[in-house]
Design a protein around this motif. Structure first.
Motif, mmCIF file in Angstrom:
data_model
loop_
_atom_site.group_PDB
_atom_site.id
_atom_site.type_symbol
_atom_site.label_atom_id
_atom_site.label_comp_id
_atom_site.label_asym_id
_atom_site.label_seq_id
_atom_site.Cartn_x
_atom_site.Cartn_y
_atom_site.Cartn_z
ATOM 1 N N PHE A 17 0.718 -1.308 0.064
ATOM 2 C CA PHE A 17 -0.091 -0.020 0.026
ATOM 3 C C PHE A 17 0.826 1.175 0.159
ATOM 4 C CE2 PHE A 17 -3.167 -3.086 1.660
ATOM 5 C CZ PHE A 17 -4.170 -2.568 0.826
ATOM 6 N N THR A 18 2.060 1.205 0.701
ATOM 7 C CA THR A 18 2.813 2.504 0.723
ATOM 8 C C THR A 18 3.366 2.730 -0.588
ATOM 9 O OG1 THR A 18 3.676 1.929 3.023
ATOM 10 C CG2 THR A 18 4.993 3.340 1.805
ATOM 11 N N ALA A 19 3.846 1.658 -1.249
ATOM 12 C CA ALA A 19 4.352 1.811 -2.265
ATOM 13 C C ALA A 19 3.556 2.152 -3.544
ATOM 14 C CB ALA A 19 5.128 0.405 -3.218
ATOM 15 N N LEU A 20 2.183 1.725 -3.443
ATOM 16 C CA LEU A 20 1.019 2.329 -4.394
ATOM 17 C C LEU A 20 0.672 3.721 -4.016
ATOM 18 C CD1 LEU A 20 -1.310 -0.807 -4.554
ATOM 19 C CD2 LEU A 20 0.558 -0.193 -6.210
ATOM 20 N N GLY A 24 1.322 6.865 -6.856
ATOM 21 C CA GLY A 24 0.227 7.631 -7.279
ATOM 22 C C GLY A 24 0.320 9.006 -6.926
ATOM 23 N N LEU A 25 0.825 9.460 -5.704
ATOM 24 C CA LEU A 25 1.275 10.544 -5.315
ATOM 25 C C LEU A 25 2.455 11.117 -6.207
ATOM 26 C CD1 LEU A 25 0.722 10.854 -1.357
ATOM 27 C CD2 LEU A 25 -0.920 11.814 -3.222
ATOM 28 N N ALA A 26 3.391 10.557 -6.609
ATOM 29 C CA ALA A 26 4.583 11.040 -7.179
ATOM 30 C C ALA A 26 3.993 11.347 -8.584
ATOM 31 C CB ALA A 26 5.644 9.958 -7.297
ATOM 32 N N ILE A 27 3.241 10.631 -9.234
ATOM 33 C CA ILE A 27 2.814 11.007 -10.477
ATOM 34 C C ILE A 27 1.927 12.482 -10.628
ATOM 35 C CG2 ILE A 27 1.176 10.290 -12.417
ATOM 36 C CD1 ILE A 27 1.890 7.216 -11.739
ATOM 37 N N GLY A 28 1.010 12.334 -9.454
ATOM 38 C CA GLY A 28 0.330 13.654 -9.605
ATOM 39 C C GLY A 28 1.209 14.768 -9.142
ATOM 40 N N ILE A 29 2.110 14.602 -8.391
ATOM 41 C CA ILE A 29 3.129 15.969 -8.290
ATOM 42 C C ILE A 29 3.766 16.386 -9.426
ATOM 43 C CG2 ILE A 29 5.148 16.720 -6.643
ATOM 44 C CD1 ILE A 29 3.660 15.207 -4.446
ATOM 45 N N SER A 30 4.585 15.161 -9.933
ATOM 46 C CA SER A 30 5.465 15.339 -11.176
ATOM 47 C C SER A 30 4.525 16.019 -12.277
ATOM 48 C CB SER A 30 6.015 14.237 -11.541
ATOM 49 O OG SER A 30 5.099 13.344 -11.706
ATOM 50 N N MET A 323 -6.973 4.140 -0.336
ATOM 51 C CA MET A 323 -6.152 3.241 0.059
ATOM 52 C C MET A 323 -6.064 3.248 1.560
ATOM 53 S SD MET A 323 -4.803 1.497 -2.514
ATOM 54 C CE MET A 323 -3.271 1.168 -2.811
ATOM 55 N N SER A 324 -6.151 4.307 2.274
ATOM 56 C CA SER A 324 -5.934 4.682 3.567
ATOM 57 C C SER A 324 -7.146 4.076 4.318
ATOM 58 C CB SER A 324 -5.838 6.123 3.910
ATOM 59 O OG SER A 324 -4.687 6.682 3.284
ATOM 60 N N VAL A 325 -8.444 4.503 3.690
ATOM 61 C CA VAL A 325 -9.608 3.794 4.359
ATOM 62 C C VAL A 325 -9.770 2.567 4.186
ATOM 63 C CG1 VAL A 325 -12.006 4.068 4.136
ATOM 64 C CG2 VAL A 325 -10.865 5.990 3.847
ATOM 65 N N ALA A 326 -9.054 1.783 3.264
ATOM 66 C CA ALA A 326 -9.155 0.370 3.131
ATOM 67 C C ALA A 326 -8.469 -0.330 4.219
ATOM 68 C CB ALA A 326 -8.784 0.103 1.884
ATOM 69 N N GLN A 327 -7.121 0.471 4.738
ATOM 70 C CA GLN A 327 -6.690 -0.246 5.750
ATOM 71 C C GLN A 327 -7.008 0.108 7.467
ATOM 72 O OE1 GLN A 327 -2.124 0.293 5.068
ATOM 73 N NE2 GLN A 327 -3.027 1.937 3.513
ATOM 74 N N ILE A 328 -8.064 0.978 7.518
ATOM 75 C CA ILE A 328 -8.545 1.311 8.655
ATOM 76 C C ILE A 328 -9.051 -0.144 9.314
ATOM 77 C CG2 ILE A 328 -10.590 2.409 9.694
ATOM 78 C CD1 ILE A 328 -10.126 4.682 8.415
ATOM 79 N N PRO A 329 -9.834 -0.860 8.771
ATOM 80 C CA PRO A 329 -10.156 -1.893 9.270
ATOM 81 C C PRO A 329 -9.186 -2.892 9.924
ATOM 82 C CG PRO A 329 -11.632 -1.828 7.522
ATOM 83 C CD PRO A 329 -10.450 -0.941 7.488
ATOM 84 N N GLY A 715 -7.512 -0.497 -3.877
ATOM 85 C CA GLY A 715 -7.601 -0.186 -2.370
ATOM 86 C C GLY A 715 -8.953 -0.598 -2.047
ATOM 87 N N LEU A 716 -10.127 -0.209 -2.805
ATOM 88 C CA LEU A 716 -11.559 -0.288 -2.569
ATOM 89 C C LEU A 716 -12.063 -1.844 -2.653
ATOM 90 C CD1 LEU A 716 -14.346 0.574 -1.580
ATOM 91 C CD2 LEU A 716 -15.129 1.105 -4.088
ATOM 92 N N ALA A 717 -11.368 -2.487 -3.544
ATOM 93 C CA ALA A 717 -11.367 -3.832 -3.763
ATOM 94 C C ALA A 717 -10.932 -4.913 -2.393
ATOM 95 C CB ALA A 717 -10.892 -4.450 -4.989
ATOM 96 N N THR A 718 -9.926 -4.260 -1.907
ATOM 97 C CA THR A 718 -8.967 -4.838 -0.748
ATOM 98 C C THR A 718 -9.896 -4.679 0.496
ATOM 99 O OG1 THR A 718 -6.907 -4.294 -1.563
ATOM 100 C CG2 THR A 718 -7.090 -4.875 0.622
ATOM 101 N N LEU A 719 -10.707 -3.517 0.669
ATOM 102 C CA LEU A 719 -11.561 -3.137 1.676
ATOM 103 C C LEU A 719 -12.758 -4.153 1.723
ATOM 104 C CD1 LEU A 719 -12.556 -1.378 4.098
ATOM 105 C CD2 LEU A 719 -13.651 0.002 2.498
ATOM 106 N N THR A 720 -13.297 -4.033 0.616
ATOM 107 C CA THR A 720 -14.531 -5.030 0.178
ATOM 108 C C THR A 720 -14.165 -6.561 0.598
ATOM 109 O OG1 THR A 720 -15.385 -3.484 -1.303
ATOM 110 C CG2 THR A 720 -16.321 -5.704 -1.173
ATOM 111 N N ALA A 721 -13.154 -7.106 0.147
ATOM 112 C CA ALA A 721 -12.737 -8.378 0.573
ATOM 113 C C ALA A 721 -12.755 -8.808 1.847
ATOM 114 C CB ALA A 721 -11.722 -8.960 -0.536
ATOM 115 N N PHE A 722 -12.015 -7.702 2.540
ATOM 116 C CA PHE A 722 -11.829 -7.910 4.007
ATOM 117 C C PHE A 722 -13.195 -7.811 4.489
ATOM 118 C CE2 PHE A 722 -11.052 -6.143 8.332
ATOM 119 C CZ PHE A 722 -9.909 -7.130 8.895
ATOM 120 N N GLN A 723 -14.010 -6.938 4.555
ATOM 121 C CA GLN A 723 -15.358 -6.664 4.917
ATOM 122 C C GLN A 723 -16.299 -7.878 4.876
ATOM 123 O OE1 GLN A 723 -16.652 -3.006 3.166
ATOM 124 N NE2 GLN A 723 -16.620 -2.121 5.348
ATOM 125 N N ARG A 724 -16.077 -8.677 3.766
ATOM 126 C CA ARG A 724 -16.801 -9.552 3.631
ATOM 127 C C ARG A 724 -16.144 -11.115 3.740
ATOM 128 N NH1 ARG A 724 -20.421 -7.483 -1.638
ATOM 129 N NH2 ARG A 724 -21.757 -9.214 -1.057
#
Length: 820
Positions: A17-20, A24-30, A323-329, A715-724
């Motif tokens: 998750f950190t790498a992703l 993502g942020l590096a692409i947006g900032i550059s 991605m951050s919200v997906a890691q909250i659980p 990230g959302l797929a990870t959260l959903t899989a974890f929840q279910r």
């Protein structure tokens, strides 16, 4: 220090998750940095010019048959008329382009230095250096252009002409200018190079002599004769423009009266007026024809770039949020322990924002490398003079500002969400309960991400289709395997080379690998010549139209495979004696059929009229932004200077050998270094450089947007899989198949993408329809373009979530249910 250790430990534990997030942020900032550098450069054109709010460029506006066109040139006498008759103008600055065949500088104990075809030479007056803030290295700006045969050089041009000579010693040196006349000029000044991005790019400045212009010259307009005005403070621009147009109208009227008194009743109406364009807007005046060497850019394109940069940064922040919200659980117990030990909301928010800040700082370092890579990959799009970083303080400040903005945008919502987690729910395993609809904001953000991605995908499809249509559509002539070679203009008036092009023409036709050779102006080109042509029907009022004029020879129509609808080909002649016209011209003259035009006499104002001997099928003379216009073809020996060479199209592998033979033959007639050929189809493609750049930019933005959107979807797929997890375990125990579970987990994401398709389609249609309106010949936007974009997005979404879905479906249900 302890918080930093915890932050680093958390980032390392969740390396994927950190790498992703960093990517993502590096692409947006550059992307923001690269786009900022481009926009800052483009908007800096003449930005620091003193009194720029009072400096204007005079623009010629032509009105013909309800259409308007603009050109950056003016009538040569206009500057004198303004100087002599109008008040309120502080500086009248003519900048007239000069062309010479060569310059010669004699050097002691050495052979004379000769520069062929020097560029960037202008004729002007002393007001030029009063209006522009040049730094004088030698000479006096107030007197440097007093003598009629003076010349002022820039530092870089002076270094070429007088190497190894001190600047002060360059004064009073002489330069011989060779052209129609030979003039010896004396160097009276050296100025520092004007590095600021500017409309003013001249390197040599000679004196513009004051002459008594004939009245007819007021009716002429030359694109190389530019005029700038610096108004006095408080002068009303509108009033001054009205005075300039009234001045021009009076002189045009004097020309009409002079012609009428001489018995000539065929007087052209005044179709030209003037506009005053603020100097800060000149760089963005893409609707003004100023020649290929004048740098122009489109403000809407720059605003589009700005929007792309903002969207990419927002998408990167959305991706981080998802991605951050997906890691909250998964961090539920950590949050519960912190709260149990007395951790307050501010401490939790501070901890999460520090994680975001550290991630953004790492991303900014990576963004610098990506920015360098972008400058290399986009070399043909990024304007000349734009660098990745030329000021370390500006770069550092910009990056820190982006890092702080990114930290706030990406970190506030997840950190706020953490504070809402109740400790009792954590230890009841609240996050493990199946709750498909929890954190619905994430789904809104995913829809937003894919809406932007779909807009780019649709734009990519439509822009690509229009460019393919532009290059593949029937232009009315065959451009394939055609090479253009021009005889330099200076040799046309040189007695030593008189009529050599016609001898060379016959030699080229006998070369192996050459199919056909013709002389004449290329059918479609960026430049053109137009004139009024008149026709007088028997017993009716005269008809006059503005028509393009092209000079051709007898082999021209066959080489370009142009279809004659009526009549015959033109006959060989040293002077004009007959015309071929296109369909549009025939209709404009009032002929109902091509055959009706044959034998009718047409001609230019004040000249003899000649018969129409043929009508050719319409062909494009300008780009696809412009409708086909009336065109007249004729032959005139003195204007034939361009070779149109059709190579043997059946064997492209041998073209280079043929071009080499052509060059060897050329060297027998003209200097070898003047042999410069270009494939005609490549020249036509170059005319659409801006459109291809837009297409490339949209393709890149599409790829980046899809990548960032997929990271968020992951990230959302990870959260959903974890929840279910437990729901999936129960379904498997009850007999559910892997494919069934994958479909169950994927369908919600497909719904999100379909919602994005519905939102994005009308927005993309509106944007692309506006863009296509600029083309006179355009494609129609089809339904399948939106369907294809939607299909691509669905496939990408399914591919992104399938890994998590299959992983969840393949998991052993015992592992997820054993603690119930």
């Amino acid at each position: 220090m302890n918080d930093l250790k915890l932050t680093l430990r958390h980032l390392w534990r969740n390396r994927l998750f950190t790498a992703l997030n960093i990517l993502g942020l590096a692409i947006g900032i550059s992307a923001c940095w690269v786009i900022y550098r481009i926009i800052d450069h483009e908007f800096s054109y003449d930005a620091n010019l003193p009194n720029s709010d009072r400096i204007y460029k005079v623009i010629s506006v032509f009105s013909r048959e309800g259409r308007e066109s603009r050109m950056g040139g003016v009538s040569a006498p206009l500057y004198q008329g303004i100087e002599e008759e109008l008040a309120g103008v502080q500086h009248v600055v003519p900048v007239f382009g000069q062309w010479v065949s060569s310059v010669e500088i004699k050097r002691q104990n050495q052979a004379a230095f000769i520069q062929e075809d020097p560029s960037d030479i202008v004729a002007t007056n002393a007001s030029y250096f009063k209006m522009l803030p040049y730094t004088w290295l030698a000479g006096n700006k107030h007197t440097a252009l007093d003598a009629p045969e003076s010349v002022v050089l820039t530092q870089s041009r002076a270094a070429i002409y007088f190497p190894d000579i001190q600047t002060e010693d360059m004064l009073h040196r002489t330069i011989t200018y060779c052209g129609q006349d030979t003039v010896v000029r004396t160097v009276t000044g050296i100025v520092a190079d004007y590095f600021t991005p500017s409309e003013f790019t001249a390197q040599e400045f000679v004196v513009l002599p004051r002459v008594a212009y004939d009245t007819y010259v007021w009716t002429n307009t030359n694109g190389s004769d530019r005029l700038y005005l610096q108004l006095q403070g408080g002068v009303d621009v509108r009033t001054k423009l009205d005075q300039i147009n009234e001045l021009d109208a009076r002189h045009w009227k004097a020309f009409e009266d002079e012609r009428k008194s001489g018995g000539n009743a065929n007087i052209p109406p005044r179709i030209r007026s003037y506009e005053l364009l603020p100097i800060r807007d000149v760089h963005f005046s893409t609707n003004v024809s100023d020649g290929a060497n004048v740098s122009k850019t489109s403000k809407p394109v720059l605003y589009g770039l700005l929007g792309i940069g903002a969207f990419l940064l927002i998408l990167a922040c959305i991706n981080y949020i998802n991605m951050s919200v997906a890691q909250i659980p998964q961090r539920g117990k950590e949050i519960g322990v912190r709260k149990t030990l007395g951790g307050g909301s501010r401490q939790l928010i501070g901890q999460f924002l520090s994680e975001t800040l550290l991630t953004a700082l790492i991303a900014s370092v990576m963004a610098f490398g990506l920015g360098r890579l972008a400058f290399w990959l986009l070399d043909d799009i990024i304007p000349a003079g734009v660098t990745a970083a030329d000021n370390i303080f500006l770069f550092t400040g910009f990056m820190l500002g982006l890092v702080l903005l990114t930290t706030l945008l990406a970190g506030l919502y997840p950190s706020w969400l953490i504070t809402k987690v109740k400790t009792v729910d954590v230890f009841k395993n609240f996050f493990a309960s199946p709750s498909v609809h929890r954190f619905s904001l994430q789904k809104v953000l995913i829809v937003f991400q894919f809406t932007i991605a779909l807009i780019f995908i649709i734009c990519t499809i439509i822009v690509g289709a229009q460019l393919r249509h532009t290059m593949k559509a029937d232009m009315g002539f065959d451009k394939d395997a055609t090479v253009l070679v021009n005889v330099p203009w200076k040799y046309l008036s040189d007695p030593r080379y008189q009529d050599k092009q016609f001898t060379l023409l016959n030699e080229l036709r006998n070369l192996p690998g050459v199919d056909q050779v013709a002389m004449g102006t290329a059918p479609l080109s960026s430049g053109y010549s137009s004139s009024p042509f008149g026709y007088t029907p028997q017993g009716e009022a005269p008809v006059e139209i503005i028509s393009f004029k092209k000079t051709i020879d007898t082999a021209y129509l066959a080489l370009y495979r142009m279809e004659l609808l009526a009549g015959r080909n033109i006959r060989a002649s040293d002077t004009t004696s007959e015309y071929i016209i296109n369909e549009t011209a025939a209709r404009a003259f009032g002929f109902t059929t091509p055959e009706e035009a044959l034998g009718q006499f047409i001609g230019q104002r004040g000249n003899s009229k000649y018969p129409v001997v043929g009508v050719v099928k319409d062909f494009h003379t300008q780009d696809f932004y412009t409708s086909i216009t009336p065109t007249v073809l004729s032959t005139y020996k003195g204007d034939l200077s361009s070779f149109n060479i059709k190579l043997d199209g059946h064997d492209p592998a041998r073209w280079q050998a043929t071009l080499k033979r052509i060059g060897e033959k050329w060297a027998q007639f003209y200097p070898a270094d003047t042999y410069q050929y270009r494939f005609y189809d490549e020249m036509l493609e170059a005319m659409y450089k801006q459109e291809r750049q837009i297409g490339k930019l949209i393709n890149l933005a599409t790829a980046i947007t899809i990548l960032i959107s997929c990271l968020g979807l992951f990230g959302l797929a990870t959260l959903t899989a974890f929840q279910r997890t437990k729901e999936i375990g129960i379904r498997k125990v009850l007999g559910a198949t892997v494919s069934g579970i994958v479909g169950l987990l994927s369908k919600d994401f497909v719904k999100l993408v379909l919602i994005a398709v519905v939102i994005a389609s009308p927005m993309a249609w509106w944007a692309m329809n506006n863009w296509l309106e600029g083309f006179a010949y355009r494609i129609e936007i089809q339904w399948w373009m939106f369907a294809a974009a939607g299909l691509v997005a669905v496939v990408i979404a399914l591919f992104t979530v399938s890994w998590q879905a299959i992983r969840a479906a393949m998991a052993n249900p015992v592992d997820s249910l054993r603690d119930e």
